[in-house]
Write an enzyme that holds these catalytic residues in place. Structure first.
Site, short mmCIF file in Angstrom:
data_model
loop_
_atom_site.label_atom_id
_atom_site.label_comp_id
_atom_site.label_asym_id
_atom_site.label_seq_id
_atom_site.Cartn_x
_atom_site.Cartn_y
_atom_site.Cartn_z
NE ARG A 166 -1.34 6.65 1.55
CZ ARG A 166 -1.51 5.71 2.47
NH1 ARG A 166 -1.23 5.98 3.73
NH2 ARG A 166 -1.96 4.51 2.14
CD1 TRP A 167 7.26 6.52 -2.90
CD2 TRP A 167 6.76 7.05 -5.02
NE1 TRP A 167 8.43 6.56 -3.62
CE2 TRP A 167 8.16 6.89 -4.92
CE3 TRP A 167 6.21 7.39 -6.26
CZ2 TRP A 167 9.02 7.05 -6.01
CZ3 TRP A 167 7.06 7.56 -7.35
CH2 TRP A 167 8.46 7.40 -7.21
CB SER B 211 -8.83 -5.10 -3.05
OG SER B 211 -9.37 -3.80 -3.23
NE ARG C 159 -7.80 2.40 -5.26
CZ ARG C 159 -6.57 2.39 -4.79
NH1 ARG C 159 -5.59 2.74 -5.58
NH2 ARG C 159 -6.33 2.03 -3.55
CG ASP D 248 -2.06 0.94 1.15
OD1 ASP D 248 -2.36 1.41 0.03
OD2 ASP D 248 -2.66 1.23 2.19
CG ASN E 35 1.69 1.74 -5.24
OD1 ASN E 35 2.56 1.48 -4.43
ND2 ASN E 35 1.21 0.84 -6.08
CG ASN F 139 -8.00 -1.68 -5.02
OD1 ASN F 139 -7.10 -2.49 -4.82
ND2 ASN F 139 -8.28 -0.73 -4.13
C1 IPE Z 1 -5.42 -2.63 -0.06
O1 IPE Z 1 -5.08 -1.30 -0.24
C2 IPE Z 1 -5.40 -3.35 -1.36
C3 IPE Z 1 -4.12 -3.41 -2.03
C4 IPE Z 1 -2.98 -3.05 -1.55
C5 IPE Z 1 -4.16 -3.95 -3.33
P1 IPE Z 1 -6.20 -0.17 -0.40
O2 IPE Z 1 -5.51 1.12 -0.45
O3 IPE Z 1 -7.11 -0.51 -1.50
O4 IPE Z 1 -7.01 -0.36 0.97
P2 IPE Z 1 -7.89 0.67 1.79
O5 IPE Z 1 -8.92 1.19 0.85
O6 IPE Z 1 -6.95 1.72 2.25
O7 IPE Z 1 -8.45 -0.12 2.92
C1 IPE Z 2 -1.69 0.41 -3.35
O1 IPE Z 2 -1.47 1.77 -3.32
C2 IPE Z 2 -1.91 -0.10 -4.74
C3 IPE Z 2 -3.29 -0.49 -5.04
C4 IPE Z 2 -4.26 -0.58 -4.18
C5 IPE Z 2 -3.60 -0.82 -6.41
P1 IPE Z 2 -2.67 2.81 -3.25
O2 IPE Z 2 -3.09 3.14 -4.64
O3 IPE Z 2 -3.76 2.32 -2.38
O4 IPE Z 2 -1.96 4.06 -2.61
P2 IPE Z 2 -2.55 5.04 -1.49
O5 IPE Z 2 -3.04 4.20 -0.37
O6 IPE Z 2 -3.65 5.81 -2.13
O7 IPE Z 2 -1.39 5.89 -1.12
MG MG Z 3 -4.12 2.49 -0.38
#
Ligand code: IPE
Ligand code: IPE
Ligand code: MG
Length: 251
Positions: free
Chosen positions: A39-40, A80, A86, A35, A37, A83
């Site tokens: 925010r990075w 997930s 999004r 998790d 990406n 996801n």
């Molecule tokens: C969990 O991260 C799923 C993956 C890393 C693929 P999310 O960023 O989707 O989870 P939530 O929404 O913060 O719980």
């Molecule tokens: C995890 O990073 C990757 C996926 C869930 C596909 P995020 O996309 O959830 O990154 P944050 O949590 O918004 O920083």
């Molecule tokens: Mg995330």
């Protein structure tokens, strides 16, 4: 008079012991919620897609590091069932990124003796991605150094629902007796059938949620979190997690 040889030998013995302890505390099954990406990328004033792209490297490096240190199973959470909600552009970007990822990664894991499994629903995945996933599974199926599961279109509740449906069907057709259903039966209907449960769950980016990951399998798993965002996650962070790992003991 000092016996330097003895001191040296004792030191060596203790070094060997440290190595043994280190070896003993290597978890067999490591699960990671990759998790942070988005925010990075945000921290750098970049679109979220840049974070996803940067998140590919640690997937490869951590797989290699797990294989090197003797981990037997690595499960990476990449996408997930939630996801899909999004932004459409972000989802499309991720699907294309996964296609490229499998194309690049396939030969690397095949040649290192790593067996790949997709865990999650095949439905809804774009055809080209499904093709890459299935080909990667096929060419690595006889490998036995380590297993890497990539959870993609995965949801823990969905996995349990699928298992319950399959069990109900087998009971209906007389393949299974209702009274014989136990924890092992459930295990046998999950994607991770035949695999030991995770010993340690790592979540990056400072979140403490389970986010619908491996709900059945995590029952006894130790959790380790770090503020480090997934694109910055390196071997040294994995080693820190391993240092904190304590094998599960019932009292
Ligand atoms: C969990 O991260 C799923 C993956 C890393 C693929 P999310 O960023 O989707 O989870 P939530 O929404 O913060 O719980
Ligand atoms: C995890 O990073 C990757 C996926 C869930 C596909 P995020 O996309 O959830 O990154 P944050 O949590 O918004 O920083
Ligand atoms: Mg995330």
């Amino acid at each position: 008079m000092f016996n330097f040889n003895r001191i040296f030998l004792n030191q060596q013995k203790s070094d060997n012991k440290d190595k043994e302890t280190e070896k003993k505390n290597i978890p067999k099954h490591v699960a990671i919620i990759c998790d942070g990406n988005g925010r990075w990328a945000k921290q750098r004033g970049l679109p979220r897609s840049f974070g996803h792209k940067a998140g590919v490297k640690p997937m490869k490096c951590i797989t290699q590091e797990c294989a090197r240190t003797g981990v037997k199973i690595l499960t990476l959470f990449a996408f997930s069932t939630e996801n899909w909600k999004r932004d459409r552009n972000e989802v499309d970007f991720l699907m294309k990124l996964f296609v490229d990822f499998f194309r690049e990664w396939r030969e690397e894991i095949r040649s290192k003796g790593i067996q790949f499994h997709h865990i999650g629903l095949k439905e809804n995945l774009p055809e080209d991605l499904l093709y890459e996933i299935e080909l990667t599974e096929k060419v690595t199926m006889n490998n036995n150094q380590m297993i890497v599961n990539v959870a993609l279109n995965y949801g823990g509740r969905q996995e349990v629902v699928n298992a319950v449906q399959a069990i109900a069907k087998d009971v209906q057709y007389g393949k299974l007796m209702q009274d014989d259903i136990n924890e092992d039966t459930i295990h046998n209907y999950l994607y991770t059938k035949g695999q030991d449960d995770p010993d340690i769950l790592i979540r990056t980016s400072g979140e403490f949620r389970v986010s619908n990951f491996l709900l059945w399998q995590l029952a006894k798993t130790q959790i380790w979190t770090t503020q480090v965002l997934w694109p910055d996650f390196k071997s040294e962070h994995l080693q820190k997690a391993f240092e904190c790992y304590q094998p599960y003991r019932t009292i």
